[in-house]
Design an enzyme around this catalytic site. Structure first.
Site, PDB file in Angstrom:
ATOM      1  N   ASN A 165     -10.941  -2.623  -5.266  1.00  0.00           N
ATOM      2  CA  ASN A 165     -10.182  -1.741  -6.164  1.00  0.00           C
ATOM      3  C   ASN A 165     -10.837  -1.593  -7.545  1.00  0.00           C
ATOM      4  O   ASN A 165     -10.523  -0.659  -8.281  1.00  0.00           O
ATOM      5  CB  ASN A 165      -8.730  -2.236  -6.352  1.00  0.00           C
ATOM      6  CG  ASN A 165      -7.866  -2.068  -5.115  1.00  0.00           C
ATOM      7  OD1 ASN A 165      -6.949  -2.838  -4.878  1.00  0.00           O
ATOM      8  ND2 ASN A 165      -8.139  -1.045  -4.300  1.00  0.00           N
ATOM      9  N   ASP A 202       0.831  -1.212   0.000  1.00  0.00           N
ATOM     10  CA  ASP A 202       0.000   0.000   0.000  1.00  0.00           C
ATOM     11  C   ASP A 202       0.866   1.263   0.000  1.00  0.00           C
ATOM     12  O   ASP A 202       1.978   1.253   0.525  1.00  0.00           O
ATOM     13  CB  ASP A 202      -0.919  -0.026   1.235  1.00  0.00           C
ATOM     14  CG  ASP A 202      -2.101   0.918   1.095  1.00  0.00           C
ATOM     15  OD1 ASP A 202      -2.342   1.431  -0.017  1.00  0.00           O
ATOM     16  OD2 ASP A 202      -2.785   1.146   2.113  1.00  0.00           O
TER      17      ASP A 202
HETATM   18  C1  IPE Z   1      -5.475  -2.760  -0.229  1.00  0.00           C
HETATM   19  O1  IPE Z   1      -5.096  -1.442  -0.408  1.00  0.00           O
HETATM   20  C2  IPE Z   1      -5.439  -3.492  -1.537  1.00  0.00           C
HETATM   21  C3  IPE Z   1      -4.107  -3.662  -2.108  1.00  0.00           C
HETATM   22  C4  IPE Z   1      -2.977  -3.354  -1.545  1.00  0.00           C
HETATM   23  C5  IPE Z   1      -4.085  -4.247  -3.410  1.00  0.00           C
HETATM   24  P1  IPE Z   1      -6.175  -0.262  -0.526  1.00  0.00           P
HETATM   25  O2  IPE Z   1      -5.410   0.994  -0.609  1.00  0.00           O
HETATM   26  O3  IPE Z   1      -7.120  -0.550  -1.635  1.00  0.00           O
HETATM   27  O4  IPE Z   1      -6.931  -0.403   0.853  1.00  0.00           O
HETATM   28  P2  IPE Z   1      -7.890   0.628   1.624  1.00  0.00           P
HETATM   29  O5  IPE Z   1      -9.042   0.878   0.716  1.00  0.00           O
HETATM   30  O6  IPE Z   1      -7.119   1.862   1.897  1.00  0.00           O
HETATM   31  O7  IPE Z   1      -8.285  -0.077   2.871  1.00  0.00           O
HETATM   32  C1  IPE Z   2      -1.572   0.272  -3.341  1.00  0.00           C
HETATM   33  O1  IPE Z   2      -1.348   1.644  -3.373  1.00  0.00           O
HETATM   34  C2  IPE Z   2      -1.807  -0.307  -4.695  1.00  0.00           C
HETATM   35  C3  IPE Z   2      -3.185  -0.767  -4.923  1.00  0.00           C
HETATM   36  C4  IPE Z   2      -4.159  -0.717  -4.062  1.00  0.00           C
HETATM   37  C5  IPE Z   2      -3.469  -1.328  -6.221  1.00  0.00           C
HETATM   38  P1  IPE Z   2      -2.550   2.671  -3.341  1.00  0.00           P
HETATM   39  O2  IPE Z   2      -2.928   3.005  -4.746  1.00  0.00           O
HETATM   40  O3  IPE Z   2      -3.661   2.198  -2.505  1.00  0.00           O
HETATM   41  O4  IPE Z   2      -1.846   3.937  -2.671  1.00  0.00           O
HETATM   42  P2  IPE Z   2      -2.499   4.975  -1.663  1.00  0.00           P
HETATM   43  O5  IPE Z   2      -3.119   4.209  -0.547  1.00  0.00           O
HETATM   44  O6  IPE Z   2      -3.516   5.752  -2.453  1.00  0.00           O
HETATM   45  O7  IPE Z   2      -1.336   5.813  -1.222  1.00  0.00           O
HETATM   46 MG    MG Z   3      -4.090   2.431  -0.535  1.00  0.00          MG
END
Ligand code: IPE
Ligand code: IPE
Ligand code: MG
Length: 259
Positions: A73, A25
Site C-alpha cells: 500500500n 477491503d
Molecule cells: C489488502 O488490501 C491490504 C489491506 C486491506 C490493508 P488491498 O486492496 O491493498 O489488496 P489488493 O492489492 O487488492 O490485493
Molecule cells: C482497503 O480498502 C483499505 C486499504 C487497503 C488501506 P481499499 O482502499 O483497498 O478499497 P478498494 O479495494 O479500492 O475498494
Molecule cells: Mg482493496
C-alpha cells in the site's frame, strides 16, 4: 445495543474463534459507488473498525488482527497514503481511553519503522498506555507483509546458526513460529476478507495455515456488528478437521479406533 438485540444469542459462546483476523477491503469501491473520494471511504471504514472492535470485545474474542496497511500500500498515491496515516492517528487518539477502559491491549505487526515519525510515536505511546489490558488484544497489521516477516525471521535464525547458538537441524516449525511478530498470540482461527476479493494479499501466510476462510462480498464500510455476527454464525457451522476425518472429530477420539 444489548447482546440479544444484536443477534449474538445465535452464537455459542464456547465456540467462538480465539483469534479473528480481517482483511478490511473495499473502502475505495464503497466511496466510488457513492461518488465520494476514496478518503471518505477510508473514513467510513474507520467507523467499521470502531464498531467491530467493540463487538469483538463484547463477545469475548481474545485477539482481533486487522490488516490496516500493507507494505504494498506504500505504492498508492501520496495523498491517499497521507490520509490513511492521518486516519490512523485519529483512531489512536480517539480510541485510546476506550481501549484502556475496556482492558484492550493494542499491539502491532509490520515494519513500523517505515511509518512517519509522528504516527510511530503515537502508536508506541498507545501500545504502552494499553499494555495492561488483559481482556482482548487488538493487533494492527501496519506496513505489514507476510513474506518480509517470514524472511526476516529466517534471517535471525540464520544469524544464530552462524554464531553457534543454534544448529540448523534445530530449526523446526515452532522455532520459526516464535520468530514471527505475533508469536505471543494464538493461531488464527477465522480469516475474513471483505469486498468479494478471493486472495490473501500477503497477509499472515504462515499464521493462517489452518484458519477458516470467510470471503464476503460486503464492502468494509458496510461491515458492522450484524455482519460480524453473521460471519461468526457461519464459522460455528463449520467443522474444523485439521486433517482428520469427520468421524474422528465427532467421536472426540483422534486415534480413530472404533470401540
Ligand atoms: C489488502 O488490501 C491490504 C489491506 C486491506 C490493508 P488491498 O486492496 O491493498 O489488496 P489488493 O492489492 O487488492 O490485493
Ligand atoms: C482497503 O480498502 C483499505 C486499504 C487497503 C488501506 P481499499 O482502499 O483497498 O478499497 P478498494 O479495494 O479500492 O475498494
Ligand atoms: Mg482493496
Amino acid at each position: 445495543m444489548s447482546p440479544t438485540q444484536s443477534g449474538a444469542e445465535r452464537l455459542d459462546p464456547n465456540r467462538l474463534p480465539r483469534h479473528l483476523a480481517i482483511i478490511m477491503d473495499g473502502n475505495g469501491r464503497w466511496a466510488k459507488e457513492r461518488g465520494l473520494s476514496r478518503v471518505k471511504g477510508h473514513f467510513e471504514g474507520s467507523e467499521s473498525v470502531r464498531e467491530v472492535v467493540r463487538a469483538c470485545r463484547k463477545l469475548g474474542l481474545e485477539v482481533l488482527t486487522l490488516f490496516a496497511f500493507s507494505t504494498e500500500n506504500w505504492g498508492r498515491p501520496k495523498t491517499e497514503v497521507r490520509a490513511l496515516m492521518e486516519l490512523l492517528k485519529r483512531f489512536l487518539r480517539k480510541e485510546r481511553q476506550e481501549m484502556i477502559d475496556q482492558s484492550i491491549r493494542l499491539k502491532s505487526i509490520g515494519q513500523i519503522e517505515r511509518l512517519p515519525g509522528d504516527v510511530r510515536r503515537l502508536l508506541e505511546q498507545t501500545v504502552a498506555a494499553t499494555a495492561k489490558g488483559d481482556k482482548m488484544v487488538l493487533n494492527l497489521a501496519l506496513s505489514y507483509g507476510s513474506r518480509a516477516e517470514i524472511a526476516s525471521a529466517c534471517q535471525r535464525l540464520a544469524q544464530r546458526c552462524l554464531t553457534g547458538r543454534l544448529r540448523p537441524e534445530e530449526i523446526d516449525e515452532n522455532r520459526l513460529a516464535v520468530e514471527l511478530m505475533d508469536a505471543d498470540l494464538p493461531e488464527v482461527d477465522l480469516l475474513i476478507r471483505t469486498s468479494g476479493e478471493h486472495r490473501l494479499s500477503n497477509f499472515l501466510l504462515w499464521q493462517a495455515a489452518y484458519a477458516e476462510l470467510l470471503l464476503t462480498p460486503i464492502l468494509w464500510p458496510d461491515f458492522r456488528e450484524a455482519e460480524l455476527i453473521e460471519a461468526l454464525v457461519e464459522y460455528q457451522a463449520r467443522e474444523r478437521r485439521f486433517g482428520l476425518t469427520s468421524e474422528q472429530i465427532q467421536s472426540g477420539d483422534p486415534s480413530g479406533e472404533e470401540a
